[in-house]
Scaffold this motif. Structure first.
Motif, mmCIF file in Angstrom:
data_model
loop_
_atom_site.group_PDB
_atom_site.id
_atom_site.type_symbol
_atom_site.label_atom_id
_atom_site.label_comp_id
_atom_site.label_asym_id
_atom_site.label_seq_id
_atom_site.Cartn_x
_atom_site.Cartn_y
_atom_site.Cartn_z
ATOM 1 N N UNK A 74 16.132 -12.536 8.329
ATOM 2 C CA UNK A 74 14.808 -11.968 8.588
ATOM 3 C C UNK A 74 14.963 -10.660 9.348
ATOM 4 N N UNK A 75 13.883 -9.893 9.373
ATOM 5 C CA UNK A 75 13.819 -8.674 10.172
ATOM 6 C C UNK A 75 12.669 -8.851 11.155
ATOM 7 N N UNK A 76 12.915 -8.512 12.419
ATOM 8 C CA UNK A 76 11.914 -8.653 13.457
ATOM 9 C C UNK A 76 11.800 -7.331 14.204
ATOM 10 N N UNK A 77 10.591 -6.791 14.272
ATOM 11 C CA UNK A 77 10.338 -5.610 15.101
ATOM 12 C C UNK A 77 9.800 -6.126 16.428
ATOM 13 N N UNK A 78 10.563 -5.920 17.481
ATOM 14 C CA UNK A 78 10.187 -6.415 18.805
ATOM 15 C C UNK A 78 9.714 -5.234 19.643
ATOM 16 N N UNK A 79 8.502 -5.352 20.141
ATOM 17 C CA UNK A 79 7.930 -4.279 20.948
ATOM 18 C C UNK A 79 8.638 -4.201 22.304
ATOM 19 N N UNK A 80 8.499 -3.078 23.006
ATOM 20 C CA UNK A 80 9.122 -2.948 24.336
ATOM 21 C C UNK A 80 8.672 -4.012 25.332
ATOM 22 N N UNK A 81 7.464 -4.563 25.148
ATOM 23 C CA UNK A 81 6.989 -5.602 26.058
ATOM 24 C C UNK A 81 7.455 -7.003 25.659
ATOM 25 N N UNK A 82 8.289 -7.088 24.604
ATOM 26 C CA UNK A 82 8.868 -8.351 24.188
ATOM 27 C C UNK A 82 8.101 -9.099 23.121
ATOM 28 N N UNK A 83 6.902 -8.633 22.770
ATOM 29 C CA UNK A 83 6.139 -9.283 21.724
ATOM 30 C C UNK A 83 6.662 -8.872 20.344
ATOM 31 N N UNK A 84 6.481 -9.754 19.378
ATOM 32 C CA UNK A 84 6.879 -9.466 18.002
ATOM 33 C C UNK A 84 5.778 -8.636 17.348
ATOM 34 N N UNK A 85 6.147 -7.430 16.901
ATOM 35 C CA UNK A 85 5.191 -6.558 16.224
ATOM 36 C C UNK A 85 5.142 -6.810 14.732
ATOM 37 N N UNK A 86 6.271 -7.180 14.164
ATOM 38 C CA UNK A 86 6.353 -7.457 12.726
ATOM 39 C C UNK A 86 7.506 -8.424 12.479
ATOM 40 N N UNK A 87 7.339 -9.255 11.467
ATOM 41 C CA UNK A 87 8.353 -10.221 11.068
ATOM 42 C C UNK A 87 8.303 -10.315 9.549
ATOM 43 N N UNK A 88 9.460 -10.182 8.898
ATOM 44 C CA UNK A 88 9.456 -10.254 7.434
ATOM 45 C C UNK A 88 10.815 -10.692 6.900
ATOM 46 N N UNK A 89 10.819 -11.015 5.607
ATOM 47 C CA UNK A 89 12.068 -11.340 4.906
ATOM 48 C C UNK A 89 12.922 -10.078 4.820
ATOM 49 N N UNK A 90 14.193 -10.237 4.575
ATOM 50 C CA UNK A 90 15.096 -9.097 4.418
ATOM 51 C C UNK A 90 14.670 -8.201 3.264
ATOM 52 N N UNK A 91 14.019 -8.767 2.273
ATOM 53 C CA UNK A 91 13.607 -7.996 1.100
ATOM 54 C C UNK A 91 12.243 -7.321 1.268
ATOM 55 N N UNK A 92 11.552 -7.558 2.366
ATOM 56 C CA UNK A 92 10.200 -7.028 2.566
ATOM 57 C C UNK A 92 10.178 -5.907 3.597
ATOM 58 N N UNK A 93 11.049 -4.939 3.422
ATOM 59 C CA UNK A 93 11.172 -3.860 4.406
ATOM 60 C C UNK A 93 9.929 -2.991 4.520
ATOM 61 N N UNK A 94 9.098 -2.979 3.507
ATOM 62 C CA UNK A 94 7.877 -2.184 3.588
ATOM 63 C C UNK A 94 6.998 -2.655 4.743
ATOM 64 N N UNK A 123 16.275 7.285 19.773
ATOM 65 C CA UNK A 123 16.013 6.431 20.917
ATOM 66 C C UNK A 123 14.699 5.669 20.862
ATOM 67 N N UNK A 124 13.865 5.924 19.860
ATOM 68 C CA UNK A 124 12.590 5.212 19.804
ATOM 69 C C UNK A 124 12.728 3.826 19.163
ATOM 70 N N UNK A 125 13.773 3.614 18.370
ATOM 71 C CA UNK A 125 14.041 2.303 17.770
ATOM 72 C C UNK A 125 15.515 1.969 18.015
ATOM 73 N N UNK A 126 15.760 0.822 18.598
ATOM 74 C CA UNK A 126 17.125 0.322 18.780
ATOM 75 C C UNK A 126 17.363 -0.782 17.767
#
Length: 117
Positions: free
Chosen positions: A84-104, A32-35
């Motif tokens: 792309x992959x986007x980590x969106x924080x609970x407050x709606x801000x983007x925490x991380x953005x990267x290419x599909x190949x940059x999962x690190x 439940x910490x990541x959707x």
């Protein structure tokens, strides 16, 4: 949120690899910490068996195609070929953005703010 590329239905394509890797990241953290949400640019119909099983398990009701009136890829400036992959924080801000190949990048982001199990 994973915005998959146009290679989504290719078993060894970058989109499927990224989805599987994202599922691994989700599983490393408390439930439940990541959707996971998945967007795809495909216009043709496909079956669940054509994409990694983790998508059905983690994002069955959060998997979306293109809307007829608005194109999320165009709005966010993401190419449909690369995705792309986007980590969106609970407050709606983007925490991380990267290419599909940059999962690190995404994995390091979550390691910095969430505990692992």
């Amino acid at each position: 949120m994973v915005l998959t590329g146009s290679d989504l239905l290719e078993p060894d394509g970058q989109s499927q690899k990224a989805l599987e890797a994202c599922a691994t990241i989700v599983d490393k953290h408390p439930a439940g910490s990541i959707d996971l949400a998945v967007l795809h640019p495909l216009k043709e119909r496909f079956e669940w068996t054509q994409i990694p099983p983790c998508v059905k398990r983690l994002a069955e009701m959060r998997t979306y195609g293109l809307a007829k009136t608005e194109d999320a890829y165009k709005i966010y400036g993401i190419t449909k070929e690369q995705g792309a992959i986007v980590a969106i924080r609970p407050d709606g801000y983007v925490g991380a953005l990267c290419r599909l190949s940059a999962l690190d990048t995404v994995e390091k982001y979550f390691q910095g703010c969430l505990i692992t199990i």
